[in-house]
Design a protein around this motif. Sequence first.
Motif, mmCIF file in Angstrom:
data_model
loop_
_atom_site.group_PDB
_atom_site.id
_atom_site.type_symbol
_atom_site.label_atom_id
_atom_site.label_comp_id
_atom_site.label_asym_id
_atom_site.label_seq_id
_atom_site.Cartn_x
_atom_site.Cartn_y
_atom_site.Cartn_z
ATOM 1 N N UNK A 71 0.863 -1.194 0.000
ATOM 2 C CA UNK A 71 0.000 0.000 0.000
ATOM 3 C C UNK A 71 0.889 1.230 0.000
ATOM 4 N N UNK A 72 0.372 2.329 -0.580
ATOM 5 C CA UNK A 72 1.078 3.614 -0.546
ATOM 6 C C UNK A 72 0.188 4.584 0.224
ATOM 7 N N UNK A 73 0.749 5.176 1.256
ATOM 8 C CA UNK A 73 -0.028 6.049 2.136
ATOM 9 C C UNK A 73 0.564 7.449 2.131
ATOM 10 N N UNK A 74 -0.245 8.413 1.716
ATOM 11 C CA UNK A 74 0.163 9.823 1.824
ATOM 12 C C UNK A 74 -0.373 10.335 3.143
ATOM 13 N N UNK A 75 0.472 11.014 3.915
ATOM 14 C CA UNK A 75 0.006 11.501 5.221
ATOM 15 C C UNK A 75 0.623 12.866 5.504
ATOM 16 N N UNK A 76 -0.209 13.763 6.020
ATOM 17 C CA UNK A 76 0.276 15.102 6.391
ATOM 18 C C UNK A 76 0.624 15.107 7.871
#
Length: 314
Positions: A71-76
């Motif tokens: 999985x690829x997770x973008x997180x701020x």
Amino acid sequence: MPKRRVHVAAAAIFNDQGQVLIARRPSIADQGGLWEFPGGKLAPYETGLEALRRELREELGINIQRAQPLIRVHHEYPDKHILLDVWETHDFEGEPWGREGQAVRWVSPDDFGRYAFPAANGPIIRAVTLPHDYLITGEASDEEDFDRKLKRALVEDGIKLVQLRAHDLGEDAYRARAERALATCREHGASLILNCSLEVFRAVDADGLHLPSRELMALTHRPIGDDKWLAASTHNAEQLAQAQRLGCDFATLSPVRETPSHPGAVTIGWHDLQQMVEEVTMPVYALGGTSRDDGDRARAVGAQGIASIRDFWR
Ligand SMILES: Nc1nc2c([nH]c(=O)n2[C@@H]2O[C@H](COP(=O)(O)OP(=O)(O)OP(=O)(O)O)[C@@H](O)[C@H]2O)c(=O)[nH]1
Ligand SMILES: [Mg+2]
């Protein structure tokens, strides 16, 4: 000033018992004391997989033979935008140990709840816990036929995640089938997701609730607690975004390919699926004309795996 962007490669490393290796971040590091999936930042000009191999050699002393994207997770985070590029591996050389003094531990995914992870890790934990094949039940001539088909899929195909879809049944008949299916799934260590009303779902106490896309779009908040899976059917980027807003744990996206039952239908295709999946941080199963033969392809474009009736229901 724009936030710093950080690209991190990390791994869910599985042993033969189905346990996953987690490591504790040193207390002086960023997010110190929390548990994580081992890995680290990409060096300039490295690919995700190159960085992963290097980091796991440096941090754990193992050599990865084969890994697949998970999985690829973008997180701020307050100070940075992070992309966690997470891989899954079962094939590695050497016995991992904490080469940088960090604690490491093999943990069953069912026990992840006992460990504190960074805020970005929720979707990763769900992706590690969920299987790669998802059975959606099809037609059955009677209850005996249903039981036989379900057992066959659980035993012969090793299915661990089942959605009970039976629009031809009335509420009482659905509930009766759901209760029996739940007992069968429990016996084989599989989870059962119900595609039914909230009332029936609450009465049966299965592992999760599936929302058809129309219900998904009508809801404004998550209808069930965090102790159960919430899943949804989606067919486009807007519905996927709504599934994310609602806090769904995973989704199906369909139709990816043409099916014999819908020849000539407009399909999403692998290219668009990849773009759509990248926009959300949620495991997404490719559905519609997909079989186990498409599993590697689906995962290569960022899906959790494939969902199918036809491939598993016979
Ligand atoms: N490896 C890893 N990093 C994670 C996870 N979750 C998460 O938010 N992160 C964040 O991603 C970043 C990873 O950086 P890192 O400190 O591991 O990088 P690195 O191994 O290259 O080490 P260094 O740059 O400190 O020398 C950190 O900000 C960390 O908090 C996770 O599960 N695994
Ligand atoms: Mg690291």
